[in-house]
Enzyme design. Structure first.
Site, PDB file in Angstrom:
ATOM      1  N   PRO A 235       0.819  -1.217   0.000  1.00 20.42           N
ATOM      2  CG  PRO A 235      -0.668  -1.489   1.756  1.00 20.42           C
ATOM      3  CD  PRO A 235       0.575  -2.050   1.175  1.00 20.42           C
ATOM      4  CB  THR A 237       4.321   1.440  -3.465  1.00 23.69           C
ATOM      5  OG1 THR A 237       3.232   0.594  -3.822  1.00 23.69           O
ATOM      6  CG2 THR A 237       5.040   0.885  -2.274  1.00 23.69           C
ATOM      7  N   GLY A 238       2.369   4.050  -4.743  1.00 25.34           N
ATOM      8  CA  GLY A 238       2.169   4.894  -5.923  1.00 25.34           C
ATOM      9  C   GLY A 238       1.538   4.194  -7.108  1.00 25.34           C
ATOM     10  CB  THR A 240      -3.715   5.359  -7.344  1.00 26.41           C
ATOM     11  OG1 THR A 240      -4.110   4.261  -6.529  1.00 26.41           O
ATOM     12  CG2 THR A 240      -4.935   6.043  -7.896  1.00 26.41           C
ATOM     13  CG  HIS A 454      14.220  -0.218  28.204  1.00 26.78           C
ATOM     14  ND1 HIS A 454      13.646  -1.421  28.529  1.00 26.78           N
ATOM     15  CD2 HIS A 454      14.098  -0.115  26.848  1.00 26.78           C
ATOM     16  CE1 HIS A 454      13.211  -2.012  27.439  1.00 26.78           C
ATOM     17  NE2 HIS A 454      13.470  -1.221  26.397  1.00 26.78           N
ATOM     18  CD  GLU A 455      14.306   3.595  24.973  1.00 29.22           C
ATOM     19  OE1 GLU A 455      14.929   3.334  23.929  1.00 29.22           O
ATOM     20  OE2 GLU A 455      13.213   3.061  25.249  1.00 29.22           O
ATOM     21  CG  HIS A 458      17.240  -0.544  23.298  1.00 31.59           C
ATOM     22  ND1 HIS A 458      17.075  -1.876  23.060  1.00 31.59           N
ATOM     23  CD2 HIS A 458      16.038  -0.094  23.753  1.00 31.59           C
ATOM     24  CE1 HIS A 458      15.819  -2.226  23.376  1.00 31.59           C
ATOM     25  NE2 HIS A 458      15.177  -1.147  23.813  1.00 31.59           N
TER      26      HIS A 458
END
Ligand code: ATP
Length: 646
Positions: A235, A237-238, A240, A454-455, A458
């Site tokens: 969905p 991605t262009g 239309t 916590h961050e 990471h």
């Protein structure tokens, strides 16, 4: 050949016309039968209601009642006598089990042409009369049968007609008429320049544009153009946009309709819409017909009990219209779907949607180009680096990028600026990924500390591994999409492949947050659920799809379904193997968890320092993070340690 196809078309049209006609007849017949049954029941109840109090007796019996003076009065009707008796004079009253009313039992008997009747009644002083309003049997029949049937028929027919109309058909009397809203643009104003990236897709569509420009060139040489092309991709991605651009480039009319517009409750409506669409298209040729979400009508016909008649009939009509229309007429049908795997084979065979054009998510250059297209009308600061934004948005579709540029412009206005800065764009990226900042959610100091550790967990596990991506930003400001904190990593370059070491590093980074909580607080929280889910998915794919575990070598254990939507994995191995797969996934997760724990234990001092700093500042950049890290560890030690860890 042209004649052949015309003949085919006509005969199909006739066939469908009669099918609609027979549908109408069936509906009309159904209503008529229903009205008849209803009238029958109405008459039955009416007669049992009105005749319920009366008892039929023989004429002789009537005469003997008269003789016994048991009759009070008589009403002479066209075919019968209604006899009102005097209960006190009736013998064996229990024989007349009729309902008593006002001390009388009412009898009736048929007229037998007794010329002496009036005299007999007079002799016994019995009152008698004949009703003036008494109607003829024909009139009675008309009033009690014909009228109600006609009336009910009319009412039901009108109800069904309006209901059908409201639900989108042309009303049942005109099922052949369609109310479909076909979106038609004479000039789309969109060209290939507006659809950035998508190089291969544009190349495949070039021939179609040339054909629409100059169909004679192809007809002359006897070449047949493909009638349809299927645009397939995730969905946004262009697809239309690309279809519109084809119409714009070829300078032809663009007609579009969504697949779901065809499917209606009433069998035959969708098919009639398909006919209408093609009729309008041939009136507007040269043109492009664009059917979005073709999977709504083009699903495989399985002939099962649950199959949808309406959808199948619509699909059949589409197939026959595609066969039927004259290929020299310069009509090209483009259809779009995210689910090519569910489409009916008949739709994909040569002569129909035989060209499949893949519209993938854009790569780095594609993303940069899309950002350029959408920022064309936006005032950007000179220092804006769209390449950096493109790098940070790996996996984003064109629609996401268009949205990001707009979000950035809105933020600039909110901040009272006249130009969009790089920070607006980067913030917009985060908004799309994690939601807006939620400053009103106040975390308690304890929770805030946990989130900070916590961050940083990471970030530190990432920074201390050779194969992990650099940290761009760490924040502990909660976001609307649920995250309480957020560590953003950004690749140095676009990658199309991931090595096994990189995936293992990535899993360790994901588990680093929880590992930090364990080390520092000696407890665990619910905050790691998303990390755990993502880590498990990656570990599972390593084993089941990428052949990255020694245990299963290169055996495929799962396959991806619905690739362009949710990309669900489905097992293709036995139950015992699935159990073994789970064990292997657990082993990888445990190894990565251990790795994250050991990195953080070795760097406990750095972890504390950076987490405290983050706790205070709430947001730090990747650069600041690195500078503190190098300060604490020393440049050389950091480089040496990082390089030795895969
Ligand atoms: P869906 O499958 O959900 O129908 P789609 O693939 O048809 O999506 P479009 O409707 O064409 O997607 O794209 C939505 C919007 O995203 C476009 O209007 C455009 O603004 C932007 N967009 C998508 N792809 C591109 C692209 N390659 N270049 C420029 N803009 C793009």
């Amino acid at each position: 050949m042209g004649n052949d196809s015309n003949m085919k078309k006509n005969s199909q049209k006739d066939g469908d016309g009669s099918s609609n006609g027979s549908n109408n007849k069936k509906i009309l017949f159904g209503i008529l039968a229903f009205a008849l049954i209803l009238t029958f029941f109405m008459n039955f109840f009416m007669s049992s209601f009105s005749g319920g109090n009366m008892i039929e007796i023989e004429y002789n019996e009537f005469l003997s009642l008269v003789e016994k003076d048991a009759v009070k009065s008589v009403e002479i009707q066209s075919d019968r006598l209604i006899i009102y008796s005097d209960v006190s004079k009736l013998e064996k009253i229990e024989d007349y089990s009729g309902i008593r009313a006002k001390n009388e039992v009412v009898f009736y008997t048929g007229l037998v042409g007794d010329l002496e009747l009036v005299n007999t009644l007079k002799e016994h002083n019995i009152r008698f009369s004949r009703k003036l309003t008494d109607s003829s049997p024909i009139f009675d029949f008309f009033m009690s049968w014909i009228m109600p049937i006609l009336f009910l028929y009319l009412i039901f027919a009108l109800i069904i007609h309006f209901a059908a109309k409201k639900l989108g058909g042309g009303g049942f009397m005109g099922v052949g008429k369609s109310n479909a809203k076909i979106y038609m643009q004479k000039e789309t104003g969109v060209t290939f320049k507006d659809a950035a990236g998508l190089g291969e897709a544009k190349e495949s569509l070039q021939e179609i544009i040339d054909f629409l420009h100059n169909p004679d060139k192809y007809v002359k040489i006897g070449a047949k153009q493909p009638k349809g092309a299927l645009l397939v991709g995730p969905p946004g991605t262009g697809k239309t946009l690309l279809a519109k651009a084809v119409a714009g480039e070829a300078n032809v009319t663009f007609m579009s309709l969504s697949g779901s517009d065809f499917v209606e409750m009433f069998v035959g409506v969708g098919a009639s819409r398909v006919r209408d669409l093609f009729k309008q298209a041939s009136e507007n040729a040269p043109c492009i017909i664009f059917i979005d979400e073709i999977d709504a009508i083009g699903k495989k016909r399985d002939g099962s009990v649950n199959s949808n008649d309406e959808r199948e009939q619509t699909l059949n009509q589409l197939l026959s219209e595609m066969d039927g229309f004259d290929s020299s007429k310069a009509i090209v049908i483009l259809a779009a779907t995210n689910r090519p795997d569910v489409l009916d084979k008949a739709l994909l065979r040569p002569g129909r949607f035989d060209r499949r054009i893949i519209v993938e998510k854009p790569d780095l250059i594609g993303r940069e180009d899309i950002l350029k297209v959408h920022s064309k009308d936006v005032i950007l600061d000179e220092k804006v680096d769209l390449r950096a934004v493109a790098l940070a948005t790996s996996g984003a579709a064109g629609a996401d990028l268009a949205n990001m540029v707009n979000e950035a412009a809105l933020r600039a206005v909110r901040m009272g600026r006249e130009k969009v800065l790089q920070e607006d764009l980067m913030e917009a990226v985060e908004v799309i990924i994690a939601g807006k900042e939620k400053k009103d959610r106040i975390l308690s100091p304890k929770e805030k500390r946990i989130v900070a550790f916590h961050e940083v967990g990471h970030a530190l596990v990432s920074a201390m591994q050779k194969n992990a991506q650099p940290v761009q930003k760490i924040t502990i400001v909660p976001r609307t999409m649920g995250a309480l904190g957020y560590t953003m990593q950004m690749p140095e370059e676009e990658k199309y492949l991931m090595t096994k070491d990189e995936i293992v590093s990535e899993i360790s980074v994901l588990l680093g947050g929880r590992a930090a909580e364990e080390i520092v607080f000696d407890t665990v929280t619910t905050g790691a659920s998303n990390d755990i889910e993502r880590a498990t998915k990656m570990a599972r794919s390593m084993v089941s799809q990428y052949g990255m575990s020694d245990k299963f070598d290169m055996m495929a254990l799962e396959t991806t379904e619905n690739k362009y939507l949710d990309g669900r994995n489905v097992a293709i191995c036995g139950e015992n193997t699935i159990a073994a797969l789970d064990e292997e996934v657990l082993r990888i997760i445990k190894e990565c968890h251990e790795k994250a724990l050991s990195i953080l234990r070795e760097n406990r001092e750095t972890l504390d320092k950076i987490a405290e700093y983050l706790y205070e500042k709430e947001t730090i950049t990747g650069e600041r993070f690195m500078s503190i890290l190098k300060e604490v560890k020393g440049d050389d030690v950091f480089a040496a340690e990082k390089n030795q860890r895969k």
